[in-house]
Design a protein around this motif. Structure first.
Motif, PDB file in Angstrom:
ATOM      1  N   LEU B 112       0.828  -1.210   0.000  1.00 33.30           N
ATOM      2  CA  LEU B 112       0.000   0.000   0.000  1.00 33.30           C
ATOM      3  C   LEU B 112       0.858   1.254   0.000  1.00 33.30           C
ATOM      4  O   LEU B 112       0.531   2.249  -0.654  1.00 33.30           O
ATOM      5  N   LEU B 115       1.800   1.548  -3.576  1.00 33.04           N
ATOM      6  CA  LEU B 115       0.667   1.893  -4.439  1.00 33.04           C
ATOM      7  C   LEU B 115       0.258   3.353  -4.243  1.00 33.04           C
ATOM      8  O   LEU B 115      -0.061   4.058  -5.201  1.00 33.04           O
ATOM      9  N   LEU B 116       0.292   3.815  -3.000  1.00 30.62           N
ATOM     10  CA  LEU B 116      -0.178   5.172  -2.721  1.00 30.62           C
ATOM     11  C   LEU B 116       0.952   6.203  -2.792  1.00 30.62           C
ATOM     12  O   LEU B 116       0.769   7.367  -2.439  1.00 30.62           O
ATOM     13  N   ARG B 136      -3.793  10.335   1.718  1.00 33.79           N
ATOM     14  CA  ARG B 136      -3.254   9.048   1.249  1.00 33.79           C
ATOM     15  C   ARG B 136      -2.782   8.191   2.417  1.00 33.79           C
ATOM     16  O   ARG B 136      -2.982   6.979   2.427  1.00 33.79           O
ATOM     17  N   ALA B 140      -4.204   4.617   3.412  1.00 29.61           N
ATOM     18  CA  ALA B 140      -3.353   3.437   3.597  1.00 29.61           C
ATOM     19  C   ALA B 140      -3.661   2.782   4.946  1.00 29.61           C
ATOM     20  O   ALA B 140      -3.792   1.561   5.048  1.00 29.61           O
ATOM     21  N   LEU B 143      -6.670   0.717   4.787  1.00 31.68           N
ATOM     22  CA  LEU B 143      -6.686  -0.442   3.890  1.00 31.68           C
ATOM     23  C   LEU B 143      -5.789  -1.578   4.361  1.00 31.68           C
ATOM     24  O   LEU B 143      -5.882  -2.696   3.861  1.00 31.68           O
ATOM     25  N   VAL B 167      -7.347   5.904  -5.550  1.00 28.09           N
ATOM     26  CA  VAL B 167      -8.348   5.520  -4.549  1.00 28.09           C
ATOM     27  C   VAL B 167      -9.425   4.644  -5.193  1.00 28.09           C
ATOM     28  O   VAL B 167      -9.832   3.615  -4.640  1.00 28.09           O
ATOM     29  N   GLU B 169      -9.106   2.793  -7.752  1.00 27.25           N
ATOM     30  CA  GLU B 169      -8.487   1.488  -8.003  1.00 27.25           C
ATOM     31  C   GLU B 169      -8.525   0.631  -6.725  1.00 27.25           C
ATOM     32  O   GLU B 169      -8.853  -0.553  -6.771  1.00 27.25           O
ATOM     33  N   CYS B 170      -8.173   1.255  -5.606  1.00 22.73           N
ATOM     34  CA  CYS B 170      -8.158   0.529  -4.331  1.00 22.73           C
ATOM     35  C   CYS B 170      -9.552   0.000  -4.011  1.00 22.73           C
ATOM     36  O   CYS B 170      -9.715  -1.142  -3.571  1.00 22.73           O
ATOM     37  N   GLY B 173     -10.352  -2.842  -6.102  1.00 24.02           N
ATOM     38  CA  GLY B 173      -9.533  -3.973  -5.666  1.00 24.02           C
ATOM     39  C   GLY B 173     -10.160  -4.696  -4.482  1.00 24.02           C
ATOM     40  O   GLY B 173     -10.164  -5.931  -4.427  1.00 24.02           O
ATOM     41  N   ILE B 174     -10.691  -3.935  -3.538  1.00 22.57           N
ATOM     42  CA  ILE B 174     -11.318  -4.556  -2.369  1.00 22.57           C
ATOM     43  C   ILE B 174     -12.509  -5.409  -2.811  1.00 22.57           C
ATOM     44  O   ILE B 174     -12.700  -6.536  -2.367  1.00 22.57           O
TER      45      ILE B 174
END
Lengths: 243, 309
Positions: B112, B115-116, B136, B140, B143, B167, B169-170, B173-174
């Motif tokens: 994370l 990614l962030l 961010r 993080a 997440l 965000v 994308e995250c 993803g979840i």
């Protein structure tokens, strides 16, 4: 909880203002009170003053970390939502507060080491009673932390900042810490000896090897400290607000 | 199965204010639910209730089949609250790692952080971060671990377009790995792009909840067009058949209810021609999420006007 306490200790050690309050001021007090005769300790200036001065200053250090610094951080962390953020993690609420108290205790242990080394450099020689310095300081921290939670958990952050600092200064000046309660004028003296600061300082002075403290009063001091801690804990349990 | 369920939940504040006023809300498992509503609608209060930070004064709350805030729920539910509550003295990356450790999955921090884009903030304390960077870090922290339910209160507020896309994308993803997201947002396009379900709340109550299609597809077709600000909606309404309703649903956007017939469209076009107005995007169709939102929250939002004939 241990991980959280270690994390908070790291933040404490990185914070300059905190170190000024918890380490530098007590160190300066120790050196000043030992070497300058203006402070009435009932003992002349010089190495003989060290046990009295060290005990008093250790009490100041405990109050700085356990009460003032803790109350202020709790007050501001309530306002910023930092306590709530932690409350969304698997840490329990008791765990969050416990970690904070534990971090304060670790900080106090560091303060004891720094002040004892400073005292040794000034010529202090420990007696076997000195083994009790750290346990007494930690018990004192627990009691003052309870009072710190009671203040920081109920009052607005700015008010906590003002009150915690004012109380700190008052206890340093006339709380029976820097110089013993029995050196104060009569009516004040007996009142001050009922304060947790005076009780803690008496215990620490005894442990530092000051002969003037009658050991007969030590259990009384321990009880006074315990009662104040319990009062703080009860108030905190009833009034602590997380935001 | 529902990840969280609120039934007739009331929250009263000590100052007499009402945070929630009988809120019904369902957060479907494995789905992204967007929670929309004007400022003061009760979104953050609802988040607080689900996170176990605020006690409901009445009603039933179930989070992952149990009461909110219990230990298991705190382990499986990650929450990003609006006032981020980051300790200002901590270093950004150090904090993310610490929270990951508290959640029992230290290995989830590094991916994370990368990614962030937090790697370059390794030695920067939180107090020196910009608003977007702070967001961010906060994200993080929300997440890390392996949460079943992630509650995000305006996660993209103050983020630049790239940050926002990360965000999004995250969030996707979840959902892909079977997790559930409750997303509070003011951005209708964010809700339209990401959400499987949408709940619109106002005044502490749920005004509508359903899939995007359910919310926008029902009812009659309407006419909409974009034009200059503050057209004479009452005048336009008079030109239309009895019972038509004209509204500036958001600044410069007009919606007309009362039957989207070719004749109505022609009348609107001719009224616009008479008034020298170019009716951009004039068309008939089902309402958009924005239309639904503005209609349901009208009385709770200042500065909207409407007229009927």
């Amino acid at each position: 909880m241990i991980a959280q306490a270690a994390f908070e200790l790291r933040l404490l050690l990185r914070n300059g203002e905190q170190l000024l309050l918890t380490v530098i001021i007590p160190m300066a007090l120790l050196v000043g009170v030992t070497l300058v005769d203006a402070v009435p300790l009932g003992v002349p200036a010089g190495a003989e003053r060290l046990p009295v001065a060290l005990g008093g200053v250790l009490a100041v250090a405990v109050i700085a970390s356990g009460f003032t610094s803790l109350a202020i951080s709790v007050g501001f962390d309530r306002r910023s939502g930092a306590l709530l953020m932690l409350a969304t993690t698997p840490l329990s609420r008791q765990g969050i507060l416990g970690a904070r108290a534990l971090a304060a205790m670790a900080m106090v242990a560091i303060q004891v080491v720094v002040l004892v080394v400073t005292a040794a450099l000034l010529g202090w020689r420990p007696t076997p009673a000195a083994l009790a310095l750290v346990p007494i300081a930690l018990l004192g921290t627990a009691a003052f932390a309870a009072l710190g939670f009671a203040l920081g958990g109920a009052v607005r952050a700015e008010a906590t900042l003002a009150v915690a600092n004012a109380v700190f200064l008052a206890l340093v000046a006339v709380g029976g810490t820097t110089y013993p309660a029995d050196q104060l004028p009569a009516p004040l003296s007996s009142l001050v000896s009922l304060l947790p600061s005076s009780a803690l300082a008496d215990l620490l002075r005894w442990s530092a090897g000051a002969a003037s403290t009658t050991s007969g009063a030590l259990p009384v001091d321990a009880v006074i400290l315990g009662v104040w801690g319990a009062i703080g804990a009860v108030i905190a349990a009833r009034t602590f607000r997380w935001r | 199965m529902d990840a969280a369920r609120l039934a007739q939940v009331f929250v009263a504040y000590p100052d007499g204010g009402r945070g929630l006023d009988g809120l019904d809300l369902t957060v479907g498992s494995g789905r992204v639910t967007a929670l929309l509503g004007p400022n003061g609608a009760g979104k953050s209060t609802a988040v607080g209730v689900i996170a176990g930070l605020i006690d409901a004064s009445a009603g039933a709350v179930s989070v992952l089949d149990g009461p909110p805030g219990r230990r298991e729920a705190r382990r499986l539910v990650n929450v990003m609250v609006q006032e981020d509550g980051l300790p200002t003295g901590a270093h950004a990356v150090e904090l993310v790692r610490h929270i990951a450790r508290l959640r029992g999955s230290p290995e989830t921090a590094q991916p994370l952080v990368e990614l962030l884009g937090l790697n370059r903030l390794k030695r920067t304390t939180i107090r020196r971060l910009s608003g977007g960077e702070r967001r961010r870090v906060s994200l993080a922290c929300a997440l890390v671990g392996n949460p079943e339910l992630v509650v995000l209160d305006e996660p993209t507020a103050g983020l630049d377009p790239r940050g926002r896309s990360i965000v999004w994308e995250c969030i996707c993803g979840i959902r892909e790995r079977g997790g559930t997201v409750l997303l509070c947002t003011h951005l209708l396009d964010e809700a339209e792009s990401l959400a499987d379900d949408v709940a619109i709340i106002a005044g502490g109550r749920c005004r509508a909840q359903g899939t995007l299609t359910e919310l926008t597809g029902g009812g009659e077709e309407i006419i909409t067009f974009d034009g200059p600000l503050h057209l004479d909606v009452a005048g336009l309404a008079r030109a239309l058949p009895e019972g038509s309703r004209v509204q500036e649903s958001s600044p410069g956007r007009y919606r007309i209810e009362g039957g989207a017939t070719p004749r109505m469209l022609a009348t609107v076009a001719s009224w616009c021609a008479q008034h020298g107005v170019q009716p951009r995007n004039l068309g008939a169709g089902y309402q958009t999420l924005a239309d639904v939102y503005w209609r349901l929250t009208e009385e709770y939002t200042e500065g909207t006007g409407g007229a009927g004939s």
